[in-house]
Design an enzyme around this catalytic site. Structure first.
Site, short mmCIF file in Angstrom:
data_model
loop_
_atom_site.label_atom_id
_atom_site.label_comp_id
_atom_site.label_asym_id
_atom_site.label_seq_id
_atom_site.Cartn_x
_atom_site.Cartn_y
_atom_site.Cartn_z
N ASP A 116 3.42 -0.35 -14.40
CA ASP A 116 3.72 -1.11 -13.18
C ASP A 116 2.94 -2.42 -13.21
O ASP A 116 1.85 -2.48 -13.78
CB ASP A 116 3.28 -0.24 -11.99
N HIS A 119 -0.81 4.13 -5.56
CA HIS A 119 -1.89 3.50 -4.78
C HIS A 119 -2.52 4.43 -3.75
O HIS A 119 -3.62 4.14 -3.27
CB HIS A 119 -1.36 2.27 -4.05
N ASP A 166 8.62 -3.26 -11.43
CA ASP A 166 8.27 -4.59 -10.93
C ASP A 166 7.62 -5.45 -12.00
O ASP A 166 7.29 -6.62 -11.76
CB ASP A 166 7.37 -4.50 -9.70
N HIS A 224 1.38 -3.68 -10.83
CA HIS A 224 0.18 -3.48 -10.02
C HIS A 224 -0.71 -2.41 -10.65
O HIS A 224 -0.22 -1.41 -11.18
CB HIS A 224 0.55 -3.07 -8.60
#
Length: 425
Positions: free
Chosen positions: A172, A137, A261, A174
């Site tokens: 992931d 990120h 995750d 995200h």
């Protein structure tokens, strides 16, 4: 009999000492838990083990702005009160707090990814593993979602010195927004992200229609998924899409972000994938035989993160391991069953309909069909591996493209402060 891949693996015992804070979901201790399982299974005997070197500030500035790197190198929990303007400027908040030895933490995980890329470039390994990396990120001058330095972008820039095309793949839960933004205009890096999208889920980017711009048009691939995504749904999309990506893009190297995750029962996640389903994605990409840097990423149920990355280390080293976990210093964390397996929920609904899956697959394959052939890139001069003897912020940044500020601004979303604890890689 096929040659066994040569695998290098990066770990530093200091990772267990870094601490984001009592209530913060990011727990670097998960890396120590993973490492102890790797040792317990004897997987270290199948790899070359390296302690990461700290990335030099000037290396970090190959992607990040000089001002941002300098700020990270100077700020401490004791001095942050005198730097309030910079804290706001660089998006330092409860998600991305200032903690003791934060800059050293960034240097070590980034150094491991860059060194892994260097070793791949020189052919001293076929697969490089850095479970501490994958902080996808972080932006050019901004921390985000528990990420301060984007080791993935730095590793890709290193790989581009030797490879005309590099594939970035992110599983992931995200969206891999920081890496996508960095290469949104480039046809030398294809970014592919499978992620949860919608319902204001962090970071709010990754729509299927975000496909890149200018030279990079069609070299950004987004696969947006819904709550409850299970192994079957994931691989109905993953395998045909990635087979097509490998066919049309023909990368010289792969960077694979393996955020855990996306597993069932994750503290911040909402997918329903099993350990076997997650590992199947790694096995599928390994089967192409392309040099590959494998990193960690998100994952907030730390005993399941350790299970996942240990299992995937076994896959990458061509080993089968017992379901019964070996004894380690963290053995009690894996009670009550002390088993390697992470199962999917039996009663959790998959909100992706058959029509959703068919539509996504059709759309993405159509986008990929717009790429006429693997792009060429002149490689007559190979820049040297990054070595620097002194701190220097005045060097010329070796960026491929001008960063895409307009794209980033157009994808900002308004978050409720109450939702901050749901952010992460």
């Amino acid at each position: 009999m096929p040659r066994r891949n040569k695998v290098c693996y990066f770990y530093d015992s200091e990772f267990q000492e870094f601490y984001f804070g009592q209530n913060h979901p990011m727990k670097p201790q998960r890396l120590a838990m993973t490492h102890h399982l790797v040792l317990g299974y004897g997987l270290h005997k199948q790899m070359d083990i390296y302690r990461p070197r700290k990335a030099h500030p000037a290396e970090l500035a190959q992607f990040h702005s000089d001002e941002y790197v300098e700020f990270l190198s100077r700020v401490t929990p004791e001095t942050q009160g005198t730097m309030l303007q910079q804290l706001r400027l660089f998006n330092i908040n409860e998600d991305c707090p200032i903690f003791d030895n934060m800059f050293k933490y960034c240097q070590v995980y980034a150094g491991a990814s860059v060194e892994g890329a260097v070793r791949l470039n020189h052919g001293t390994c076929d697969i490089a593993i850095n479970w501490s990396g994958g902080l996808h990120h972080a932006k050019k001058a901004e921390a985000s979602g528990f990420c301060y330095v984007n080791d993935l972008v730095l590793a890709i820039l290193e790989l581009l010195k030797y490879h005309a095309r590099v594939l970035y793949l992110d599983i992931d839960i995200h969206h891999g927004d920081g890496v996508e933004e960095a290469f949104y205009l480039s046809d030398r890096v294809m970014t592919v992200s499978f992620h949860k999208y919608g319902d204001f889920f962090f970071p709010g980017t990754g729509d299927i229609q975000d496909i890149g711009e200018m030279n990079g048009k069609y070299y950004t691939v987004n696969v947006p998924l819904k709550d409850g995504t299970n192994d079957e749904t994931f691989h109905q999309l993953f395998k045909p899409i990635m087979a097509k990506v490998m066919q049309v893009f023909q990368p010289g190297a792969i960077v694979l972000q393996c955020g855990a995750d996306s597993l069932a029962n994750d503290r911040l996640g909402c997918f329903n994938m099993s350990l076997r389903g997650h590992g199947e994605a790694i096995s599928f990409m390994k089967s192409f035989g392309v040099p590959m840097l494998v990193t960690g990423g998100g994952g907030y149920t730390k005993h399941n993160v350790a299970r996942c990355w240990t299992y995937e280390t076994a896959i990458l080293t061509d080993n089968q391991v017992s379901e019964q976990l070996p004894k380690s210093d963290y053995h009690e964390y894996f009670s009550p069953d002390f088993s390697l397996n992470v199962s999917a929920h039996k009663v959790m609904d998959d909100h992706n309909t058959r029509a959703d899956v068919e539509r996504i697959l059709r759309t993405v394959l159509q986008q990929l069909s717009q790429i006429p052939h693997a792009p060429s890139a002149g490689m007559s001069y190979v820049p040297p591996d990054f070595k620097t003897p002194q701190f220097n912020y005045d060097h010329d940044e070796e960026s491929m493209e001008e960063r895409v500020g307009r794209y980033a601004r157009s994808h900002l979303i308004i978050k409720d402060p109450m939702d901050d604890d749901a952010d992460g890689p």
